[in-house]
Motif scaffolding. Structure first.
Motif, PDB file in Angstrom:
ATOM      1  N   CYS A  12       0.807  -1.040  -0.121  1.00  0.00           N
ATOM      2  CA  CYS A  12       0.423  -0.415  -0.080  1.00  0.00           C
ATOM      3  C   CYS A  12       1.021   1.320  -0.322  1.00  0.00           C
ATOM      4  CB  CYS A  12      -0.766   0.532   1.936  1.00  0.00           C
ATOM      5  SG  CYS A  12       0.098   0.474   2.558  1.00  0.00           S
ATOM      6  N   TRP A  14       0.606   5.469   2.158  1.00  0.00           N
ATOM      7  CA  TRP A  14       0.085   6.154   2.301  1.00  0.00           C
ATOM      8  C   TRP A  14      -0.208   7.826   2.188  1.00  0.00           C
ATOM      9  CZ3 TRP A  14       2.932   2.108   3.833  1.00  0.00           C
ATOM     10  CH2 TRP A  14       2.243   1.322   4.800  1.00  0.00           C
ATOM     11  N   ALA A  23      -4.374   4.541   4.587  1.00  0.00           N
ATOM     12  CA  ALA A  23      -3.063   3.538   3.826  1.00  0.00           C
ATOM     13  C   ALA A  23      -4.204   3.292   2.705  1.00  0.00           C
ATOM     14  CB  ALA A  23      -3.209   2.263   4.950  1.00  0.00           C
ATOM     15  N   PRO A  25      -4.641   0.364  -0.390  1.00  0.00           N
ATOM     16  CA  PRO A  25      -3.862  -0.895  -0.295  1.00  0.00           C
ATOM     17  C   PRO A  25      -4.175  -1.079  -1.666  1.00  0.00           C
ATOM     18  CG  PRO A  25      -6.249  -1.131   1.535  1.00  0.00           C
ATOM     19  CD  PRO A  25      -5.661   0.429   0.880  1.00  0.00           C
TER      20      PRO A  25
END
Length: 85
Positions: A12, A14, A23, A25
């Protein structure tokens, strides 16, 4: 409105959106998985609930990142996934 990629891993990346960090993913957003660091980092926030990656031509609602289950991936056409509500 500020937006910044603060970290990238194999699973992922951020995003910092004001004082909220979330986050993102790659399993939920597969069209971003093969992006370079430069492409991911070039993110714009044209409105309160909208993000845009100009180098990737990807638009996302911030709500779709917060609640990806509410925006299921339903088809893959022309080489990319389409997320609908």
């Amino acid at each position: 409105m500020a937006s910044e990629v603060t970290h990238i891993s194999a699973r992922c990346f951020w995003l910092l959106l004001g004082d909220e960090e979330m986050a993102v993913p790659f399993a939920e957003f597969p069209w971003l998985k093969k992006a370079t660091i430069g492409q991911l980092s070039d993110v714009q926030r044209p409105s309160e609930d909208h993000l845009y990656w100009p180098q990737l031509d990807v638009d996302l609602s911030i709500e779709s990142i917060r609640e990806p289950a509410a925006f299921p991936l339903v088809s893959r056409s022309a080489g990319y996934w389409v997320r609908v509500r």
